[in-house]
Scaffold this motif. Sequence first.
Motif: not given
Length: 156
Positions: A42-51
């Motif tokens: 959850g955290v790495s998808f939102v921060l790393g991949d989408l942002f």
Amino acid sequence: MDYVKALIIKFIMCTAVIWIVLGAFYGVNFGQILMLSLIITGVSFVLGDLFILPKFENWGATIADFIIVFAIVWLYGANFINENIPLLTAAAITAAIIAIGEIFFHRYVDSRILHVDDRTDNRDNDNYIDIDHSELKTEFGEEIDPVPNDDDRNKR
């Protein structure tokens, strides 16, 4: 639907890596591995991949994912894993392997979700001028002489 597929792929990748590193080598139980995988996904998808990925490309998002995974594994392990393990080493190994997998996952996200083919294309920029390169002259082209001759002066 593409987001759900990407989240499932990322969750499976994270679970597999964490299960191998923390489960096989350090004896962490599978319930904690699943919880840790959910948090990291959850955290790495939102921060790393989408942002971060759209702004800093693959290399920036991979570095960010390494830092995110390292911090989450370290903090989660310090607070919830009751095993006596070298936590910094386990977090670093887990983060490094996941970061390697993220290099390939970012390519998937770029092409399937973000649809970014060429970040250097500035056509959305207001200052973009479309130049027809066939009209460009070279230094040795047959341009009009910049110094007007006598006939041009008489026409004025």
